[in-house]
Design a protein around this motif. Structure first.
Motif, PDB file in Angstrom:
ATOM      1  N   ALA A  59       1.384  -1.445  -0.067  1.00  0.00           N
ATOM      2  CA  ALA A  59      -0.049  -0.102  -0.427  1.00  0.00           C
ATOM      3  C   ALA A  59       0.548   1.372   0.169  1.00  0.00           C
ATOM      4  CB  ALA A  59      -0.784  -0.429   1.601  1.00  0.00           C
ATOM      5  N   ARG A  60       2.350   1.680  -0.517  1.00  0.00           N
ATOM      6  CA  ARG A  60       2.666   1.927   0.022  1.00  0.00           C
ATOM      7  C   ARG A  60       2.243   3.315  -1.073  1.00  0.00           C
ATOM      8  NH1 ARG A  60       6.113   5.151   2.578  1.00  0.00           N
ATOM      9  NH2 ARG A  60       6.952   3.276   3.506  1.00  0.00           N
ATOM     10  N   SER A  61       1.938   3.051  -2.495  1.00  0.00           N
ATOM     11  CA  SER A  61       1.761   4.925  -3.544  1.00  0.00           C
ATOM     12  C   SER A  61       0.304   5.299  -2.213  1.00  0.00           C
ATOM     13  CB  SER A  61       0.582   4.123  -4.744  1.00  0.00           C
ATOM     14  OG  SER A  61       0.127   2.682  -4.224  1.00  0.00           O
ATOM     15  N   TYR A  62      -0.236   4.839  -1.536  1.00  0.00           N
ATOM     16  CA  TYR A  62      -1.469   5.889  -0.812  1.00  0.00           C
ATOM     17  C   TYR A  62      -1.006   6.830  -0.178  1.00  0.00           C
ATOM     18  CZ  TYR A  62      -4.904   1.637  -2.611  1.00  0.00           C
ATOM     19  OH  TYR A  62      -5.371   1.007  -3.710  1.00  0.00           O
TER      20      TYR A  62
ATOM     21  N   GLY B  47      -3.180  -6.615  -4.359  1.00  0.00           N
ATOM     22  CA  GLY B  47      -2.482  -6.581  -6.198  1.00  0.00           C
ATOM     23  C   GLY B  47      -2.045  -4.999  -7.104  1.00  0.00           C
ATOM     24  N   GLY B  48      -1.831  -3.755  -6.562  1.00  0.00           N
ATOM     25  CA  GLY B  48      -2.088  -3.151  -7.572  1.00  0.00           C
ATOM     26  C   GLY B  48      -2.576  -1.314  -7.012  1.00  0.00           C
ATOM     27  N   SER B  49      -1.837  -0.653  -7.311  1.00  0.00           N
ATOM     28  CA  SER B  49      -2.120   0.349  -6.437  1.00  0.00           C
ATOM     29  C   SER B  49      -3.264   0.944  -6.107  1.00  0.00           C
ATOM     30  CB  SER B  49      -0.672   1.927  -6.702  1.00  0.00           C
ATOM     31  OG  SER B  49      -1.754   1.780  -8.553  1.00  0.00           O
ATOM     32  N   SER B  50      -3.978   0.699  -7.126  1.00  0.00           N
ATOM     33  CA  SER B  50      -5.152   1.110  -7.457  1.00  0.00           C
ATOM     34  C   SER B  50      -6.225   0.548  -6.170  1.00  0.00           C
ATOM     35  CB  SER B  50      -6.142   1.299  -8.638  1.00  0.00           C
ATOM     36  OG  SER B  50      -6.236  -0.484  -8.510  1.00  0.00           O
TER      37      SER B  50
ATOM     38  N   ARG C  78      -8.321   4.405   2.285  1.00  0.00           N
ATOM     39  CA  ARG C  78      -8.385   3.705   0.873  1.00  0.00           C
ATOM     40  C   ARG C  78      -7.123   2.702   1.234  1.00  0.00           C
ATOM     41  NH1 ARG C  78      -6.555   7.557  -3.019  1.00  0.00           N
ATOM     42  NH2 ARG C  78      -6.468   6.037  -4.324  1.00  0.00           N
ATOM     43  N   ALA C  79      -6.449   2.717   1.591  1.00  0.00           N
ATOM     44  CA  ALA C  79      -4.951   1.412   1.990  1.00  0.00           C
ATOM     45  C   ALA C  79      -5.627  -0.041   2.639  1.00  0.00           C
ATOM     46  CB  ALA C  79      -3.808   2.057   2.980  1.00  0.00           C
ATOM     47  N   THR C  80      -6.671   0.935   3.854  1.00  0.00           N
ATOM     48  CA  THR C  80      -7.036  -0.480   4.438  1.00  0.00           C
ATOM     49  C   THR C  80      -8.540  -1.131   3.564  1.00  0.00           C
ATOM     50  OG1 THR C  80      -6.828   0.274   6.879  1.00  0.00           O
ATOM     51  CG2 THR C  80      -8.269  -1.441   6.328  1.00  0.00           C
ATOM     52  N   ARG C  81      -8.921  -0.651   2.889  1.00  0.00           N
ATOM     53  CA  ARG C  81     -10.103  -0.694   1.498  1.00  0.00           C
ATOM     54  C   ARG C  81      -9.993  -1.758   0.360  1.00  0.00           C
ATOM     55  NH1 ARG C  81     -12.974   0.419  -2.413  1.00  0.00           N
ATOM     56  NH2 ARG C  81     -15.330  -0.294  -2.474  1.00  0.00           N
ATOM     57  N   ALA C  82      -8.209  -1.405   0.339  1.00  0.00           N
ATOM     58  CA  ALA C  82      -7.183  -1.801  -0.724  1.00  0.00           C
ATOM     59  C   ALA C  82      -6.940  -3.188  -0.125  1.00  0.00           C
ATOM     60  CB  ALA C  82      -6.219  -1.401  -1.033  1.00  0.00           C
ATOM     61  N   PHE C  83      -6.606  -3.849   0.606  1.00  0.00           N
ATOM     62  CA  PHE C  83      -6.236  -4.698   1.670  1.00  0.00           C
ATOM     63  C   PHE C  83      -7.334  -5.645   1.500  1.00  0.00           C
ATOM     64  CE2 PHE C  83      -5.417  -7.331   5.275  1.00  0.00           C
ATOM     65  CZ  PHE C  83      -4.359  -8.208   4.776  1.00  0.00           C
TER      66      PHE C  83
END
Length: 452
Positions: free
Chosen positions: A307-310, A362-365, A325-330
């Motif tokens: 999640a570095r890009s967040y 899996g990706g920055s998005s 946003r980073a938590t949701r991506a995970f």
């Protein structure tokens, strides 16, 4: 003086009285060391036989009296034969008993107990244990994997630990002695399987017959969010290995218990560290207005998982949109939807991050699309009723290529069907797996073997 004749009665396997239970235990401890018996008990048994024989000679009873006294009269039954067949199918991991670390004769390790001594719980306090961290436990476990240490219940590796399953745990936990499956729990606290984290163990000890399936593995982390399999570090024949394993093991799964080492500490080193606290701190520690160390820790764990890009800066102690946003991506990477992927960490999200389990982002998005692990396995969520993706089709084509496509009437295609499940099941059974390990749904090990 005549020698008295004794009839040895075998204890009933289903009798719970104290006498039968004790005799079953004594019979198990009387097994020869090569078969997994306790060294001290075996020595005592041999001494008893010698004393009995000597008494027979002095008393004039002769060899016949001794033979009569030691020969059990119970006939072998069909149930006995069935039990022997079951034993042949159990884990072939005989082990030695408790003993000091192996070293020069007459120079046992500092603080090591006498061979065969089984301490009471009061003898093993937290203060008496060597401190260690989860990272140190896993790193020690990896040293034997890298060295491909051969399995042996009688030999010792260069670090002084016995080359069997319990010796391996003794080494990874940095104990002062070689333990066995009947004593490792005294150095640990019992936990629920849902609480497992890297460095904990899964232990099955069969007190009635330690050679029939007794085994222990090191938990290295969940393979994915379903928690149906994990990375196991274990010492088994022919040598130390690390591989994805069904929870809790290939056999006797329901009898494995989870334990955590009492001397576990947090920090980068065991020296002077404080006891670790990996428990979920509660929902009030996260969300708008939160400002505390747990937010910082959450952000750092998320960064480690992709999640570095967040984060434009930080992570820091003040909760922000980047944390959500980073938590949701995970959460989306685990295949969760709706309230399970709201960007606020709950107990399950926290546990996966702390233990290193689940799938990385899996990706920055933060896309919920499938990602793959180091072996290319896209996750179990890709292979379920209603799923339609390229991985299903890739799986089907590989099954056909390997000769396991007889259930396809057409295809294979991208939509998961019962034909896919039955073909996967056939492949899993061809590996010798049974039960939950051959349910027709591919896991990391199925995928690895299919595409290797």
């Amino acid at each position: 003086m005549s020698v008295p004749v004794f009839e040895e009665i075998e204890p009933a396997p289903d009798c719970g009285c104290q006498g039968c239970a004790r005799q079953r235990r004594d019979l198990a401890l009387g097994l020869p060391v090569r078969a997994g018996g306790h060294p001290a008990a075996h020595g005592a048994h041999r001494a008893l036989v010698l004393v009995t024989a000597a008494g027979a000679v002095l008393g004039g009873g002769g060899a016949t009296g001794v033979a009569t006294a030691l020969t059990p009269r119970a006939p072998v039954t069909p149930a006995d034969a069935a039990g022997a067949a079951e034993a042949a199918l159990a884990s072939d991991t005989p082990q030695g008993g408790r003993a000091p670390l192996h070293g020069p004769p007459g120079a046992p390790a500092e603080g090591a107990p006498l061979p065969g001594a089984v301490p009471t719980t009061s003898q093993i306090s937290v203060e008496s244990l060597r401190r260690t961290t989860r990272t140190e436990i896993i790193n020690r476990a990896k040293t034997w994997v890298s060295a491909q240490v051969p399995y042996s219940m009688e030999k010792y590796w260069s670090d002084g630990y016995r080359q069997d399953c319990s010796g391996y745990i003794s080494m990874a936990w940095n104990l002062r002695s070689n333990e066995w499956t009947g004593s490792l729990d005294r150095f640990a606290v019992r936990i629920d399987r849902a609480e497992l984290q890297p460095g904990d163990i899964l232990l099955f000890h069969n007190p009635a017959s330690p050679t029939r399936g007794s085994h222990v593995t090191i938990f290295g982390g969940w393979t994915d969010y379903t928690h149906t399999s994990y990375i196991a570090y274990e010492q088994t024949k022919p040598r130390t290995r690390k591989q994805a394993t069904p929870m809790a093991y290939w056999e006797n799964s329901g009898r494995y218990l989870a334990y955590r080492y009492k001397g576990l500490v947090s920090g980068s080193t065991g020296a002077g560290a404080t006891p670790t606290e990996a428990a979920y701190p509660g929902g009030t520690k996260f969300g708008p207005g939160a400002n505390n160390a747990y937010v910082t820790r959450l952000g750092r764990m998320l960064v480690e998982r992709g999640a570095r890009s967040y984060y434009a800066q930080g992570p820091g102690p003040k909760w922000g949109e980047a944390d959500r946003r980073a938590t949701r991506a995970f959460q989306l990477a685990q295949g969760w939807k709706g309230t399970e992927a709201d960007g606020l960490p709950g107990p399950h999200t926290w546990r996966l991050l702390v233990s290193g389990g689940g799938r990385d982002i899996g990706g920055s998005s933060g896309s919920s699309g499938p990602s793959t692990d180091a072996t290319g396995f896209p996750g179990r969520g890709s292979f379920r009723p209603g799923q339609s993706n390229a991985y299903v089709e890739k799986l089907g084509k590989q099954l056909v290529k390997r000769g396991f496509g007889k259930h396809y009437l057409s295809g294979p295609g991208p939509r998961w069907t019962e034909a896919d499940r039955r073909n996967v099941e056939a492949f899993q059974r061809a590996q010798g797996w049974r039960g939950a390990a051959a349910d027709g749904y591919p896991g990391p090990e199925t995928w690895r073997r299919l595409f290797r």
